[in-house]
Design a protein around this motif. Sequence first.
Motif, PDB file in Angstrom:
ATOM      1  N   ASP A   1       0.790  -1.225   0.000  1.00 22.07           N
ATOM      2  CA  ASP A   1       0.000   0.000   0.000  1.00 22.07           C
ATOM      3  C   ASP A   1       0.826   1.279   0.000  1.00 22.07           C
ATOM      4  O   ASP A   1       0.441   2.254  -0.642  1.00 22.07           O
ATOM      5  CB  ASP A   1      -0.976   0.016   1.184  1.00 22.07           C
ATOM      6  CG  ASP A   1      -2.417  -0.089   0.690  1.00 22.07           C
ATOM      7  OD1 ASP A   1      -2.604  -0.536  -0.461  1.00 22.07           O
ATOM      8  OD2 ASP A   1      -3.329   0.271   1.449  1.00 22.07           O
TER       9      ASP A   1
ATOM     10  N   ASP B   1      -1.063   4.072   5.158  1.00 21.69           N
ATOM     11  CA  ASP B   1      -1.479   4.367   3.791  1.00 21.69           C
ATOM     12  C   ASP B   1      -1.518   5.878   3.557  1.00 21.69           C
ATOM     13  O   ASP B   1      -1.273   6.664   4.481  1.00 21.69           O
ATOM     14  CB  ASP B   1      -2.853   3.735   3.490  1.00 21.69           C
ATOM     15  CG  ASP B   1      -3.915   4.143   4.495  1.00 21.69           C
ATOM     16  OD1 ASP B   1      -3.817   5.254   5.067  1.00 21.69           O
ATOM     17  OD2 ASP B   1      -4.858   3.369   4.723  1.00 21.69           O
TER      18      ASP B   1
ATOM     19  N   HIS C   1      -4.038   7.834   3.069  1.00 24.13           N
ATOM     20  CA  HIS C   1      -5.120   8.526   3.789  1.00 24.13           C
ATOM     21  C   HIS C   1      -4.662   8.879   5.205  1.00 24.13           C
ATOM     22  O   HIS C   1      -4.913   9.983   5.694  1.00 24.13           O
ATOM     23  CB  HIS C   1      -6.372   7.649   3.841  1.00 24.13           C
ATOM     24  CG  HIS C   1      -6.601   6.885   2.569  1.00 24.13           C
ATOM     25  ND1 HIS C   1      -6.876   7.526   1.382  1.00 24.13           N
ATOM     26  CD2 HIS C   1      -6.546   5.553   2.290  1.00 24.13           C
ATOM     27  CE1 HIS C   1      -6.996   6.601   0.425  1.00 24.13           C
ATOM     28  NE2 HIS C   1      -6.797   5.402   0.954  1.00 24.13           N
TER      29      HIS C   1
ATOM     30  N   ARG D   1     -12.113   5.757   5.098  1.00 26.48           N
ATOM     31  CA  ARG D   1     -11.110   5.505   4.063  1.00 26.48           C
ATOM     32  C   ARG D   1     -11.737   4.739   2.889  1.00 26.48           C
ATOM     33  O   ARG D   1     -11.229   4.760   1.787  1.00 26.48           O
ATOM     34  CB  ARG D   1      -9.930   4.722   4.639  1.00 26.48           C
ATOM     35  CG  ARG D   1      -8.999   5.590   5.456  1.00 26.48           C
ATOM     36  CD  ARG D   1      -7.835   4.789   5.970  1.00 26.48           C
ATOM     37  NE  ARG D   1      -8.260   3.776   6.915  1.00 26.48           N
ATOM     38  CZ  ARG D   1      -7.467   2.829   7.401  1.00 26.48           C
ATOM     39  NH1 ARG D   1      -6.207   2.751   7.009  1.00 26.48           N
ATOM     40  NH2 ARG D   1      -7.930   1.960   8.278  1.00 26.48           N
ATOM     41  N   ASN D   2     -12.860   4.083   3.177  1.00 25.57           N
ATOM     42  CA  ASN D   2     -13.501   3.313   2.094  1.00 25.57           C
ATOM     43  C   ASN D   2     -13.996   4.217   0.960  1.00 25.57           C
ATOM     44  O   ASN D   2     -13.801   3.906  -0.209  1.00 25.57           O
ATOM     45  CB  ASN D   2     -14.669   2.482   2.643  1.00 25.57           C
ATOM     46  CG  ASN D   2     -14.201   1.419   3.620  1.00 25.57           C
ATOM     47  OD1 ASN D   2     -13.001   1.274   3.850  1.00 25.57           O
ATOM     48  ND2 ASN D   2     -15.128   0.687   4.202  1.00 25.57           N
TER      49      ASN D   2
ATOM     50  N   VAL E   1     -10.785   6.150  -0.668  1.00 26.25           N
ATOM     51  CA  VAL E   1      -9.937   5.454  -1.647  1.00 26.25           C
ATOM     52  C   VAL E   1     -10.664   5.301  -2.987  1.00 26.25           C
ATOM     53  O   VAL E   1     -10.070   5.482  -4.050  1.00 26.25           O
ATOM     54  CB  VAL E   1      -9.400   4.095  -1.103  1.00 26.25           C
ATOM     55  CG1 VAL E   1     -10.500   3.100  -0.814  1.00 26.25           C
ATOM     56  CG2 VAL E   1      -8.409   3.481  -2.104  1.00 26.25           C
TER      57      VAL E   1
ATOM     58  N   ARG F   1     -16.316  -0.393  -6.390  1.00 25.86           N
ATOM     59  CA  ARG F   1     -14.879  -0.630  -6.277  1.00 25.86           C
ATOM     60  C   ARG F   1     -14.557  -1.940  -6.996  1.00 25.86           C
ATOM     61  O   ARG F   1     -15.075  -3.002  -6.647  1.00 25.86           O
ATOM     62  CB  ARG F   1     -14.440  -0.699  -4.807  1.00 25.86           C
ATOM     63  CG  ARG F   1     -12.925  -0.832  -4.696  1.00 25.86           C
ATOM     64  CD  ARG F   1     -12.319   0.105  -3.717  1.00 25.86           C
ATOM     65  NE  ARG F   1     -10.863   0.100  -3.800  1.00 25.86           N
ATOM     66  CZ  ARG F   1     -10.059  -0.080  -2.769  1.00 25.86           C
ATOM     67  NH1 ARG F   1     -10.566  -0.227  -1.551  1.00 25.86           N
ATOM     68  NH2 ARG F   1      -8.752  -0.060  -2.924  1.00 25.86           N
TER      69      ARG F   1
ATOM     70  N   TYR G   1     -17.541  -3.337   1.989  1.00 25.64           N
ATOM     71  CA  TYR G   1     -16.088  -3.287   1.846  1.00 25.64           C
ATOM     72  C   TYR G   1     -15.415  -4.552   2.346  1.00 25.64           C
ATOM     73  O   TYR G   1     -15.830  -5.118   3.358  1.00 25.64           O
ATOM     74  CB  TYR G   1     -15.527  -2.075   2.622  1.00 25.64           C
ATOM     75  CG  TYR G   1     -14.014  -2.028   2.561  1.00 25.64           C
ATOM     76  CD1 TYR G   1     -13.370  -1.420   1.482  1.00 25.64           C
ATOM     77  CD2 TYR G   1     -13.236  -2.639   3.547  1.00 25.64           C
ATOM     78  CE1 TYR G   1     -11.985  -1.415   1.395  1.00 25.64           C
ATOM     79  CE2 TYR G   1     -11.848  -2.636   3.467  1.00 25.64           C
ATOM     80  CZ  TYR G   1     -11.228  -2.021   2.394  1.00 25.64           C
ATOM     81  OH  TYR G   1      -9.865  -2.020   2.307  1.00 25.64           O
TER      82      TYR G   1
ATOM     83  N   ARG H   1     -11.132  -6.089   2.604  1.00 31.13           N
ATOM     84  CA  ARG H   1      -9.733  -5.711   2.419  1.00 31.13           C
ATOM     85  C   ARG H   1      -9.160  -6.271   1.114  1.00 31.13           C
ATOM     86  O   ARG H   1      -8.171  -5.743   0.590  1.00 31.13           O
ATOM     87  CB  ARG H   1      -8.902  -6.162   3.632  1.00 31.13           C
ATOM     88  CG  ARG H   1      -7.556  -5.472   3.765  1.00 31.13           C
ATOM     89  CD  ARG H   1      -7.691  -3.991   4.076  1.00 31.13           C
ATOM     90  NE  ARG H   1      -6.396  -3.334   4.188  1.00 31.13           N
ATOM     91  CZ  ARG H   1      -5.729  -3.164   5.322  1.00 31.13           C
ATOM     92  NH1 ARG H   1      -6.240  -3.595   6.474  1.00 31.13           N
ATOM     93  NH2 ARG H   1      -4.559  -2.561   5.333  1.00 31.13           N
TER      94      ARG H   1
ATOM     95  N   GLN I   1      -8.167  -3.869  -1.660  1.00 30.74           N
ATOM     96  CA  GLN I   1      -6.889  -3.165  -1.669  1.00 30.74           C
ATOM     97  C   GLN I   1      -5.975  -3.697  -2.777  1.00 30.74           C
ATOM     98  O   GLN I   1      -5.211  -2.955  -3.379  1.00 30.74           O
ATOM     99  CB  GLN I   1      -6.245  -3.362  -0.290  1.00 30.74           C
ATOM    100  CG  GLN I   1      -4.837  -2.884  -0.137  1.00 30.74           C
ATOM    101  CD  GLN I   1      -4.417  -2.941   1.336  1.00 30.74           C
ATOM    102  OE1 GLN I   1      -5.082  -2.384   2.191  1.00 30.74           O
ATOM    103  NE2 GLN I   1      -3.319  -3.615   1.607  1.00 30.74           N
TER     104      GLN I   1
ATOM    105  N   LYS J   1      -5.458  -2.390  -6.547  1.00 27.64           N
ATOM    106  CA  LYS J   1      -4.565  -1.282  -6.897  1.00 27.64           C
ATOM    107  C   LYS J   1      -3.254  -1.766  -7.515  1.00 27.64           C
ATOM    108  O   LYS J   1      -2.684  -1.080  -8.358  1.00 27.64           O
ATOM    109  CB  LYS J   1      -4.250  -0.441  -5.644  1.00 27.64           C
ATOM    110  CG  LYS J   1      -5.472   0.284  -5.082  1.00 27.64           C
ATOM    111  CD  LYS J   1      -5.118   1.199  -3.912  1.00 27.64           C
ATOM    112  CE  LYS J   1      -4.751   0.420  -2.685  1.00 27.64           C
ATOM    113  NZ  LYS J   1      -4.637   1.278  -1.471  1.00 27.64           N
TER     114      LYS J   1
HETATM  115  N1  ARG Z   1      -5.826   0.521   1.902  1.00 23.89           N
HETATM  116  C1  ARG Z   1      -7.225   0.326   1.940  1.00 23.89           C
HETATM  117  C2  ARG Z   1      -7.771  -0.082   0.558  1.00 23.89           C
HETATM  118  O1  ARG Z   1      -7.136   0.185  -0.424  1.00 23.89           O
HETATM  119  C3  ARG Z   1      -7.908   1.598   2.343  1.00 23.89           C
HETATM  120  C4  ARG Z   1      -9.225   1.375   2.980  1.00 23.89           C
HETATM  121  C5  ARG Z   1      -9.081   0.758   4.319  1.00 23.89           C
HETATM  122  N2  ARG Z   1     -10.350   0.516   4.871  1.00 23.89           N
HETATM  123  C6  ARG Z   1     -10.598  -0.400   5.820  1.00 23.89           C
HETATM  124  N3  ARG Z   1     -11.801  -0.569   6.178  1.00 23.89           N
HETATM  125  N4  ARG Z   1      -9.635  -1.131   6.326  1.00 23.89           N
HETATM  126  O2  ARG Z   1      -8.806  -0.684   0.478  1.00 23.89           O
END
Ligand code: ARG
Length: 445
Positions: free
Chosen positions: A24, A84, A86, A110-111, A114, A233, A319, A321, A324, A327
């Motif tokens: 990340d 990260d 954020h 962060r959800n 990102v 996403r 959401y 993980r 992530q 990316k």
């Molecule tokens: N690095 C995470 C991603 O790209 C950012 C979001 C993190 N959110 C969480 N709920 N842990 O998904």
Amino acid sequence: MAKKLWDKGFDTNEFVTKFTVGKDREMDLYLAEYDVLGCMAHANMLAKVGLLSVADNTALQGELKNLYKKAQDGQFVINDDVEDVHSQIEFELTAACGDPGKKIHTARSRNDQVVTAVRLFTRAKLQAIIESVKSLFDTYIELSNKYKDVLMPGYTHLQIAMPSSFGMWFGAYAESLSDDLWALLSAWKINNRNPLGSAAGYGSSFPIDRQMTSDQLGFDSPDYNSVYCQMTRGKAETAVATALAQLSQTLAKFAADCCLFMSQNFKFISLPKEYTTGSSIMPHKANPDVFELMRGYCNKISVLPFELNRITGNLTSGYFRDLQLLKESYLPVFERMQMCLDFMEFILPKIKPADDILKNEMYQPIFTVEALNEMVVAGVPFRDCYKEVGHQVMEGKFHWDKPLNHTHIGSIGNLCNDKISAYFQSTYKLFKFEKIADAIEKLTK
Ligand code: ARG
């Protein structure tokens, strides 16, 4: 010891941190500039709805401008002890502004952060790609017009088939790009909607103004449903990757043609020697590595939608993980695609088509349909002409050396390049890049 936004007074196991942070810190550097833009719009909106004082917002905007500049100059750093981008931005804002920095995360997660940053990043990179597609398109059209009278064989089954021309060949790739532009437009539309404010994926009880952040960031509209915002996403990325894959296939096919046509057994095109590559053992070699790598890079890009699809395919809504990991292959693909487009633009005008290819006796059978058509005009039924010419060929008696006269839409005598250009232009206008440039200019000035 890692610093975390979600610190509650105990340390997470080091190995867990290493495993969950993964790549990340490296990947999020692609997003820094765009996450800062998201923060600017979010803070302005918090101030407008009364969740942040004017003074707090002024302080935040000042520091966000510094961070924006740093990110644009490639000076933005994500510290080793920070998870990260954020987290890094919030820590920097807090260090520079104090309490206002600790307030910026009100009504967001962060959800949604990102997803927003990926959208803004994608939009910027896609715009550059589309501009390159446009200039590549112009080059193909130019070459098509320039070589419209230079004939070459057309193939089916890789067996000689019918007369074609370099005008047809180059023009075909121009038209292919104009369909690829449609695919890019569809991806662009899906991408250019605003997920910010969906927070963790279920919104919040604050009366936030999502229309305002959409306008400030130059999005066409919000992605309305907060659950859907998170569902995009991977979906938006896949739509974009699919369009890039389609574009890649156009470049890969052209490159494959070039590899074949440069072979000594064809000699339809050549490159000046400084654009070819040699062999360590065979002194005579002048290889078309540039087109082989073009084909290889592009074929690699075309696999990306499958990878993205496999990561998201069996996730339920909400959401996770896993997301992530999208990316890691998605963010770097734009550099690759851009490099391929830049190189194609560079090498294309260096291609030199051969003259008089069809004068060679071996291509005589290419004209059988011409001979047959002449008999049809004289009133003989098509199937009878077909049999007659077929026998001439089998008995080695076929010969043809009259001029060609192909006139219908899309034939060698009537390429319709003006129509193809109009089609491309009408799609290109629909991107409305100016509107976005205006919004970002306003937000960052
Ligand atoms: N690095 C995470 C991603 O790209 C950012 C979001 C993190 N959110 C969480 N709920 N842990 O998904």
